[in-house]
Each structure stands twice: as C-alpha cells, then as structure tokens.
Design an enzyme around this catalytic site. Sequence first.
Site, PDB file in Angstrom:
ATOM      1  NE  ARG A   1      69.916  20.235  19.561  1.00 52.94           N
ATOM      2  CZ  ARG A   1      70.880  19.329  19.431  1.00 52.94           C
ATOM      3  NH1 ARG A   1      71.609  19.315  18.333  1.00 52.94           N
ATOM      4  NH2 ARG A   1      71.127  18.444  20.364  1.00 52.94           N
TER       5      ARG A   1
ATOM      6  CG  HIS B   1      73.564  16.128  24.376  1.00 47.46           C
ATOM      7  ND1 HIS B   1      72.836  17.265  24.128  1.00 47.46           N
ATOM      8  CD2 HIS B   1      72.776  15.099  23.982  1.00 47.46           C
ATOM      9  CE1 HIS B   1      71.665  16.928  23.605  1.00 47.46           C
ATOM     10  NE2 HIS B   1      71.601  15.612  23.507  1.00 47.46           N
TER      11      HIS B   1
HETATM   12  C1  SIN Z   1      70.704  10.260  22.973  1.00 48.32           C
HETATM   13  O1  SIN Z   1      71.587  10.415  23.827  1.00 48.32           O
HETATM   14  O2  SIN Z   1      70.753   9.421  22.070  1.00 48.32           O
HETATM   15  C2  SIN Z   1      69.512  11.162  22.945  1.00 48.32           C
HETATM   16  C3  SIN Z   1      69.658  12.200  23.968  1.00 48.32           C
HETATM   17  C4  SIN Z   1      68.755  13.307  23.655  1.00 48.32           C
HETATM   18  O3  SIN Z   1      67.563  13.150  23.893  1.00 48.32           O
HETATM   19  O4  SIN Z   1      69.216  14.354  23.208  1.00 48.32           O
END
Ligand code: SIN
Length: 498
Positions: free
Chosen positions: A303, A280
Amino acid sequence: MSRRRALVILSFSLTCILIAHPYSRKMANTTKFMPPQSLTRTGAIVVGSGLAGLSAASQLISYNVPVHLLERSPKPGGNSIKASSGINGAPTKYQPIPDTEFYGDTLKSVGKVLANSRDKRENLISLLTTFSSDAISWLVDDRGIDLSKVAQLGGHSRPRTHRGSGQTPPGASIVMTLLNALKTSPLFQLKTSCLVTKVLKSGDEVTGVEYTCEGGEAGELHGPVVFASGGFAGDAEGLLAHYRPDLAGFPSTNDPKPGSQTLLTDVGAQLLDMELVQVHPTGFVDPKNPLTPLKFLAAEILRGEGGLLMLDGRRFYNEMETRENVTNAITRNPAADASPRQWNVQLVLDEGVYNAAKSHIDFYLWKGLMRKATVADLGPNALASIQQYADAAAGRVGDPFGRSTFADWNLRDATPESVVYVGRVTPVVHFTMGGVVINERSEVLNADDTPIRGLWAAGEVTGGVHGENRLGGSSLLECVVFGRIAGDQAAAFFNKSK
Ligand code: SIN
Ligand code: FAD
C-alpha cells in the site's frame, strides 16, 4: 560504543535530568548492586532470539559479557525474521531530511490511552524516535545491512521505513546478520528448543531462569536476565482469549504459541495495555486454502508503494491511514466468512507498484497469493474506482478518501484491459501492543513503578510504547533501541557484580 551513540545517550540523559519528572527521579537511585552471595553467575541470560534478544545479546558481547540465549523454537528468529516492510528511522543517510514529525506521528497513533501513564509513554516514545537514527546507523554502518530503500507506511507523515534493495526481506537480513556475527564469538551460547519456564528471584532480585529443553536437558542459569520473548498475538486460547475475547475467530499472522508475559508477572512485573491488540488490515486469503486461520501477511509496503484496497470490488478508504482505522473501515461491514471471520478485500497494484516492490510481489505471485489480471477481471465496479484513484494519483482531482501520497502508482488512464496485480486480503491479528512495563533503561517495573533488580525487557513483550496502534516499522525499531539499552544495562550490572 560509537561516539555518536554516546552523544545521543548523553543528550537524552540530560534531557531526562532537565525534565526531572518523578518517574525519572525514581529511576535514578536504583543502580546500587547487592548480589546474593550464593550464586555463580556465568553470564547474562537472554530469553528469545528475535530482534530484541539479538540486539541485547550483541551489546552484551560487545562488553565481553558471556551470553546464554534461550529460544523455545528449534529455529531462531521469532516473528522478527518474518518482518517484510522494514524498520523506521529518521533522519538517516537514506532519509536525510530533518524529521521532527516521527515523535508526533507516534504520539498521535498512541491515541486516547496517552492520557493514562502519559509521562512513561512520552519518555519511551522520545527514546524510540530519538534513537531511531542511531539504530539504522548501527545496522547499516556497523553491521553492513542493506536498508537503502525507504517507503512511507500508514499513519506516517513522511517516508521513514527502511528495507534493502535486494531479494532478502528486512527482518531476515537483520536477524541473520546479527545472529551470524554473534555466532563468531566464543562468549555466545545459543540453546534452541529450550523453553524458559520460570524466572528465579532471591529477595527482591532476579537471579536467573529455570529452563527445559527438548531432548531432556533442564536446569537453571544464573545471571542478569533480559526478557525478549515477543508478544501474544498467537496465543488465541490463552492471553488473547483472556484480554480480547471479541477477537475470537479472527485469523492471525502469528503461529499459535503461548505468550510468556506471565513468567514476568510471577516475579511482580506490572502489565500495561494488554487489551490493545493490533489487527492488521491485510493478511492474504490463500485461494488454495482460504479458511486456514494462519495467514501470510500482505506487507503494508504494498500500500505504501501505491497499492489500493477495494471491498467487494469498490475502493472504500484511505489506504495510508493507520492500521487501526483501515481495519475498522473493513470490519464495520458484514464478514464474508464466519470461520475464520474474514472479509472480501482486494489489494490491487499496478505495474508501477510492482516494479517498486518487485521482490515482494514476485514472491506472492509464486506462492499463488496474488495473480496478474486485468481491471475487467475485478468486477463491474472496479473500473470506476480505479479510474478515480488514477485521477487522484495524477493530480487531476482530489482523492475522495483523502489519500495524498500515491508513491509509485503510475497507471494514469485505466481501461478494462489495464494490467493489475490482485490478491484477496482480510484483517488479521498481528501484534500485541501491551506487555510488561519498562522504564527508559529497559528495566522491568513492578506494580509501584520500582525496577525489579536484575531484570530487563525489550521488544513486543513490553507494553506502553505504541498505545492503541503501532505504526508499521516501529516494532523492529523498538527491538533495536530497547534491546540495545537492555544489553548495555545488563552488561553494566554483570560487570559490577563480578
Ligand atoms: C509491521 O508490522 O510493522 C509491518 C508489517 C507489514 O509489513 O505490513
Ligand atoms: P520475536 O521476534 O517474536 O522473538 C521472541 C522469541 O522468544 C521467539 O522466537 C519465541 O519463540 C521466544 N520465546 C517466547 N517465550 C519463550 C520462552 N518462555 N522461552 C524461550 N523462548 C521463548 N515489524 C516491523 O517493525 N516491521 C515489519 O516489517 C514487520 N513485519 C512483520 C511481519 C510479520 C509476518 C509479523 C508476524 C510481524 C511483523 N512485524 C514487523 C512485527 C515484528 O516482526 C515483531 O513484533 C518483532 O519482531 C518482535 O520482536 P521480538 O524480538 O520482541 O519478538
């Protein structure tokens, strides 16, 4: 079962029959049940108390099947309880516009690996997206959970990620609501601090699990098993090191814990996509403890609601691209720190974004992960970058990085004194796309694609749904969709065996 869900299931089943590819034909003759005679089944066993396990348990209880839920941690909820951006669904009462793109967006996000096992993946993705509407309705209408705010995350062509309008993040409100409802049932037994150590098999059928608890209790439980033990993104020394040694040294949003996939391969489960790990792009680097390898996630919703990213003080990419692409755009640059490997990325929000995601941002400000600042505080290049972004958001120019949605960003004429909210972020190991292979009935498949009788799986422990990149919000969704299917199937199996 609601009339709506029954209709969706019926229409999906008919679609599968009409498509009638070899995969669905193989599934069709697996339901004959021949219980081993010697075992007393006291109920169904669910391994893991995250959203997939709780969804399966809820279905089992709805059919009056006793549930033994085993959880290795002292507190239930797994990673599910940490989820902060939300759960995808379309169409829903909060996003009523017909949304046929969800399936296509997911296929696109799967990437090149779609070519491998295409039928299996398409079948699961079709289920995921078709049932997304029903999943939201189950949580909102049947369980009373607030999911009334909808936002657009990276790689989505429309807003479809649902969260509540209050203070409680979506993962916590969903998990706590399901768990509290389960606890009111005399059929539900939750054992925390109890690790499942082995899946028991008799002949070709899974018959239960072996477990051991803190405090000394240990034993076996017999019955159909639903595995919902989550991913292995926290297993830095074990499965992660084995499948992705190149990620060594990356920080993570996951607590350091071993993955449980090997318990399933021990009984013949097939694995898929184990090397596909989601990094991420935005884990917070805490100024008080910058080198800790465990990071707090900077939710993508920031974002999605209009936040921008700058690398070393300059905007560099379309923040609404998929996580895979945003992360690659960061990591192709030299890292700022070697251990853990981290970059110097700034997440910048204006007052409009602050108001749209106030409860998140107030929490991050309180934790010291973000601070209120002025554009001038962000360095000599920031003003030009932010002015350019503001121009694009106002429609005065096209965005040089191709961003087309700016959500709640409302700063139109940035000056050095303009107020912003900023935090340092860096890419973090977050989610594992790989896991055990399941079919559309959440049955775990062995190496020759035959279901392992008595064994189902759902959630992050499974592989194949997301391919190379999971879309934000689709993990909670997969937990509900496949967890409920697993619960339905295990209940039918249990009731037939009585
Ligand atoms: C996710 O992992 O689907 C969302 C995580 C986030 O809040 O960026
Ligand atoms: P988990 O929720 O992880 O639960 C698995 C449970 O199984 C754990 O409690 C674990 O202790 C237990 N377990 C494992 N092995 C054993 C064993 N052998 N015996 C007994 N128990 C065992 N996704 C979204 O869609 N939207 C979001 O907004 C979002 N935000 C996120 C934020 C963070 C910080 C993180 C880390 C993830 C987020 N995700 C989000 C991803 C998502 O939360 C998870 O992928 C998903 O919740 C996994 O659910 P699960 O039920 O499969 O596993």
